[in-house]
Design an enzyme around this catalytic site. Structure first.
Site, PDB file in Angstrom:
ATOM      1  N   SER A  92      39.150  41.793  40.995  1.00  0.00           N
ATOM      2  CA  SER A  92      38.242  42.026  39.873  1.00  0.00           C
ATOM      3  C   SER A  92      36.982  41.198  40.079  1.00  0.00           C
ATOM      4  CB  SER A  92      38.911  41.640  38.550  1.00  0.00           C
ATOM      5  OG  SER A  92      39.118  40.228  38.496  1.00  0.00           O
ATOM      6  N   LYS A  93      36.062  41.304  39.131  1.00  0.00           N
ATOM      7  CA  LYS A  93      34.778  40.615  39.249  1.00  0.00           C
ATOM      8  C   LYS A  93      34.934  39.098  39.398  1.00  0.00           C
ATOM      9  CE  LYS A  93      31.302  43.585  38.957  1.00  0.00           C
ATOM     10  NZ  LYS A  93      30.222  43.592  39.971  1.00  0.00           N
ATOM     11  N   ARG A  94      36.020  38.552  38.873  1.00  0.00           N
ATOM     12  CA  ARG A  94      36.177  37.100  38.958  1.00  0.00           C
ATOM     13  C   ARG A  94      36.361  36.618  40.400  1.00  0.00           C
ATOM     14  NH1 ARG A  94      41.181  38.844  37.176  1.00  0.00           N
ATOM     15  NH2 ARG A  94      42.962  38.273  38.487  1.00  0.00           N
TER      16      ARG A  94
END
Length: 464
Positions: A236-238
């Site tokens: 994910s974006k993290r």
């Protein structure tokens, strides 16, 4: 008996950017087809009209093109084929493998509330007295036995038929469902191998029932694990970059991304670094593992550095110009390109990414008078400028080969009783305006006599 030619497809939904996981799925399909002389098709699954956008479609096409994946024929719009999907639903209704369902949304919701976690069983499945009212067309799925998926990655997967409901094929407003559209499109496009993420595995049992109901040959299925971050959690974006466009902006050359993504979840012995020809020859479904692959940026940088080092100078320059254009930088002038090409051997051997290479090539793109950064300024005192003045005189009539330039610098260093390193620092500052550069002699040969002497003169003029 002749073998059926391999046909694979990539079928993204145009609702956002091209995810790196989708890019890997496309690559696996491309490699499998190209390695067998087959066809790789592209289908845009744009039936979700509320979320599908032309901009997302364009981004997908642009991403695949950047990655170097060419497809056969024109991209197919799933939405444009809605009449064909509805036609098949009506054929299934006619052959008895589907039925009309008059249950309303409220009635179905009420049934599900009373029967939690149970597949919906329509009261209209075997009805004969049908009203004149709007209806959906549902698959008349088998209620006993199992649906078996012979998956090339996951192995044999069995699903009890009584756990599957009679899914809707055609809604009451006449629009086909995604599940029907996928099967009809894959059949009509002649797809022989469906290679996709294992998040689609639960859909496959349902889709197989449509193939069987129509008497169509099933394709070979291969459901590949998803990509996780370095912490083992779903990407994910993290975790940083997840869109293919973000990797392009970070300056990884396409050849390196193909190599890295191919190796992400697939293996061929211990081979880590390879080119397209080897990947096409080696790639096979048996080499795909079942465990989720982990994105590793350090390994990606290693692969990227290898490919930059082995690419031709012209190929690196083309990739560099594409990178500058994509990131909104000013186009390189002819003079700047010539200077970079003159030092390309030294530049590409050390850089891991295109921006790192461009940073090393700063000396080639800056113009006089140079802005000297703070760290490099410390090496330009009166003594060092005096040595640069002596060096300027020493190289005035040099043949301008690397060996001659290095010999002249060494003589000046000896005359001043210092090591060659003491003259290299101020020389870097004078030629590039920074302390992080390629070899000073590579820079001098790339800049040429006139530009080198002019830059040295700019600094020696300050010596007084």
């Amino acid at each position: 008996m002749s073998q059926i030619p391999v046909v694979t497809r990539f079928a993204p939904s145009p609702t956002g950017y091209l995810h790196v996981g989708g890019a890997r799925t496309a690559l696996f399909n491309w490699l499998f087809a190209r390695g067998r002389g087959g066809r790789f098709l592209l289908r845009i699954e744009d039936t979700d009209r509320a979320r599908s956008t032309p901009e997302a479609t364009e981004a997908i096409l642009k991403g695949l093109t950047w990655l170097g994946l060419d497809w056969d024929g024109e991209p197919v719009s799933q939405f444009a084929r809605k009449d064909r999907h509805a036609e098949v639903a009506r054929q299934m209704l006619a052959n008895g493998s589907a039925y009309k369902c008059f249950s309303t949304t409220d009635e179905i919701a009420a049934w599900r509330e009373q029967h939690p976690r149970q597949p919906f069983v329509s009261p209209w499945r075997d009805a004969t007295d049908l009203p004149d009212a709007p209806f959906a067309i549902r698959l008349k799925a088998p209620r006993t036995g199992e649906t078996v998926i012979d998956d090339q990655v996951q192995g044999e997967v069995r699903v009890a038929n009584d756990q599957l409901d009679d899914m809707v094929l055609l809604r009451s407003d006449g629009t086909p469902t995604y599940m029907l559209a996928v099967v009809v499109d894959d059949h009509d496009m002649g797809v022989t191998h469906v290679i996709r993420g294992d998040d689609h595995l639960t859909n496959t049992a349902r889709q197989i029932q449509i193939y069987d109901a129509m008497g169509w040959d099933r394709p070979v299925f291969a459901h590949i694990p998803l990509i996780h971050g370095e912490d083992g959690k779903k990407l994910s974006k993290r975790h940083g970059a997840v869109g293919l466009h973000e990797f392009a902006a970070l300056g990884y050359p396409p050849a390196a991304m193909r190599n890295y993504l191919a190796r992400l979840g697939w293996s061929h012995g211990d081979d880590e670094l390879f080119d397209d020809a080897q990947a096409c020859e080696w790639f096979d479904l048996s080499g795909i593992g079942r465990a989720p692959a982990r994105l590793d940026f350090k390994k990606l940088e290693h692969v990227s550095g290898h490919h930059l080092g082995t690419m031709s100078d012209d190929a690196v320059m083309a990739a560099l110009q594409d990178y500058v254009a994509e990131t909104g930088g000013a186009p390189l002038t002819g003079v700047q390109r010539d200077r970079i090409m003159g030092a390309m051997g030294a530049l590409k051997d050390k850089a891991k990414t295109l921006p790192a290479l461009l940073d090393q090539a700063r000396f080639a793109v800056v113009e006089r008078p140079l802005q000297i950064d703070e760290k490099a300024t410390k090496s330009l005192d009166a003594v060092s400028r005096g040595m640069l003045k002596s060096l300027t005189a020493a190289v005035q009539n040099a043949s301008w080969t690397r060996d001659d330039l290095e010999g002249a610098a060494k003589r000046v260093a000896d005359e001043n009783g210092v090591g060659l390193g003491k003259i290299a620092g101020p020389l870097r500052a004078a030629l590039a305006g920074t302390s992080a550069t390629p070899s000073v002699f590579d820079m001098m040969t790339a800049l040429g006599r006139d530009e080198t002497l002019a830059r040295l003169q700019d600094q020696t003029d300050l010596a007084g």
